[in-house]
Write a protein that holds these residues in place. Structure first.
Motif, short mmCIF file in Angstrom:
data_model
loop_
_atom_site.label_atom_id
_atom_site.label_comp_id
_atom_site.label_asym_id
_atom_site.label_seq_id
_atom_site.Cartn_x
_atom_site.Cartn_y
_atom_site.Cartn_z
N ARG A 1 0.28 -12.03 -14.60
CA ARG A 1 -0.95 -12.74 -14.99
C ARG A 1 -1.03 -12.67 -16.51
O ARG A 1 -1.02 -11.56 -17.08
CB ARG A 1 -2.18 -12.12 -14.33
CG ARG A 1 -3.44 -12.96 -14.53
CD ARG A 1 -4.49 -12.60 -13.48
NE ARG A 1 -5.01 -11.26 -13.69
CZ ARG A 1 -6.00 -10.97 -14.54
NH1 ARG A 1 -6.59 -11.93 -15.22
NH2 ARG A 1 -6.40 -9.73 -14.68
N THR A 2 -1.08 -13.82 -17.15
CA THR A 2 -1.04 -13.86 -18.62
C THR A 2 -2.28 -14.56 -19.18
O THR A 2 -3.02 -15.22 -18.44
CB THR A 2 0.20 -14.63 -19.11
OG1 THR A 2 0.06 -15.99 -18.69
CG2 THR A 2 1.49 -14.06 -18.54
N ASP A 3 -2.48 -14.42 -20.50
CA ASP A 3 -3.62 -15.11 -21.13
C ASP A 3 -3.19 -16.41 -21.81
O ASP A 3 -3.93 -16.96 -22.61
CB ASP A 3 -4.34 -14.17 -22.11
CG ASP A 3 -3.48 -13.81 -23.30
OD1 ASP A 3 -2.29 -14.17 -23.31
OD2 ASP A 3 -3.99 -13.16 -24.24
N GLY A 4 -1.99 -16.87 -21.51
CA GLY A 4 -1.54 -18.14 -22.10
C GLY A 4 -0.46 -18.76 -21.23
O GLY A 4 0.16 -18.07 -20.41
N ALA A 5 -0.24 -20.06 -21.43
CA ALA A 5 0.72 -20.79 -20.58
C ALA A 5 2.15 -20.67 -21.13
O ALA A 5 2.35 -20.52 -22.33
CB ALA A 5 0.32 -22.26 -20.51
#
Ligand SMILES: [Zn+2]
Length: 398
Positions: free
Chosen positions: A78-82
């Motif tokens: 799960r990341t904070d950017g694509a």
């Protein structure tokens, strides 16, 4: 989808790696779910918190990995950017966090192995988060046994024995006695800590026991017929000792005494405090008696307003004493306009109904309370107490 290649099984010390992005989906809350072809990020499983870190793109822009999970062999970050499917990225795990997890987890294995060999209890629960490390055992363990086991674990750490993680063949497995929390299927990974423990486990561990540094039991509590043991290993144990040391030196400064006298000092202070409270309470009573003697005896109704903290017995003795001399309502309010009041009202010799006062307090000031015609008690939220008493005087009309 093809299973993710698990780089932490190839090298548990790998903190950086290159990989290809297989997929990236929006989570809807600003986060993204990224699957890589291979990863060193260990997912949350078996009671252990996941790795976190960053993933860097070719252009050096970075996204943060907030959490890692696994399902059916596919690891999702799960990341904070694509990220773009097909692109090659560079991952870096927060290795200080990971190494700490490896220390805690390997310490847990040694502790559980010794509990099993000495007491025959199984480890039936394990929780490793950033705030605590707990193990649940299937039977009770006394304080002295805990101390003994703690020492043996630390001896095992000082012996610096090898920790081997491997996938035995079915035949090897069949002839092996190992700890296991659940019925396992598929390839079973065994973690052997020479002389101390053999256990089926999927997590990364340190290579030799010496890397654990130190294991400290910080708490035990009974749990479903067994015991829950909280431990800290390595840097977390050091940080814990630091915080204990700070606490003790603060107490030494506060009490101006030596470390060995802290307990006695606090005990003495508690005793002195109790004695002073007793003195204060009898002085209060004396003061109130004096005040009561100086109230105009011709008054029918008397309402006293006192500071916060009068106990129920003192309030009772005030209204009873008032009612010996005054025939109307005799009441006391203890508290402040800001915080509200507790109150008690009795009727004197004229036998007026104290319920009338309760009615006024409930209707006009949202008081909570009740009682009988000769006595009511309760509490008022924040009010202007002078207004309350004036309202009572006007409404009860005497
Ligand atoms: Zn393990």
């Amino acid at each position: 989808m093809v299973k993710t290649r698990e780089l932490y099984y190839e090298d548990q010390y790998m903190s950086c790696f290159d990989s290809e992005v297989i997929s990236c989906e929006e989570g809807g809350d600003g986060s993204f779910y990224v699957v890589l072809e291979r990863t060193a990020f260990f997912p949350e499983q078996g009671g252990q918190s996941s790795d976190t870190g960053i993933i860097e793109r070719r252009d050096k822009s970075k996204v943060r990995v907030l959490h890692t999970s696994i399902q059916d062999g596919i690891i999702t970050h799960r990341t904070d950017g694509a990220l773009t499917p097909g692109e090659t990225v560079h991952g870096e795990i927060d290795f200080e966090h990971r190494f700490s997890n490896m220390q805690q987890h390997t310490g847990e294995h040694i502790f559980s192995g010794i509990v099993r060999s000495r007491l025959g209890y199984e480890n039936v629960g394990f929780h490793l988060s950033d705030s605590e490390v707990t193990m649940d055992y299937s039977g009770p363990i006394s304080e002295s046994e805990i101390k003994e086991i703690e020492l043996i674990v630390n001896r095992a750490i000082w012996e610096n024995v090898p920790v081997r993680c491997w996938f035995p063949s079915d035949e090897e497995l069949a002839n092996m006695d190992y700890r296991s929390k659940k019925e396992l299927s598929g390839d079973i990974r065994i973690v052997t800590i020479e002389g101390y423990d053999v256990c089926a486990c999927c997590a990364p561990h340190v290579r030799r026991s010496g890397e654990i540094g130190l294991l400290k039991v910080i708490k035990t509590s009974s749990n479903k017929g067994g015991v829950r043991v909280s431990i800290l290993c390595g840097k977390r144990a050091l940080e814990y000792l630091d915080s204990q040391q700070k606490l003790i030196s603060n107490l030494i400064g506060l009490l101006t005494t030596g470390q060995d006298k802290i307990y006695e000092s606090v005990k003495r202070l508690i005793g002195e405090n109790a004695a002073l409270r007793g003195d204060l309470s009898s002085l209060r009573r004396e003061l109130i008696d004096y005040e009561l003697e100086n109230i105009d005896e011709t008054l029918s109704d008397v309402f006293l307003v006192k500071e916060d903290g009068l106990d129920g017995n003192i309030m009772k003795s005030i209204v009873n004493k008032l009612s010996e001399k005054h025939g109307g309502y005799c009441g006391v309010f203890s508290g402040s306009d800001d915080k509200g009041y507790r109150y008690m009202v009795v009727s004197g010799g004229d036998n007026r109904d104290a319920g009338n006062i309760q009615q006024i307090l409930s209707d006009e000031y949202s008081a909570r309370g009740g009682g009988k015609p000769n006595m009511i008690q309760g509490s008022l939220p924040s009010v202007n107490i002078a207004d309350v008493i004036e309202k009572i005087r006007v409404k009860t009309g005497q």
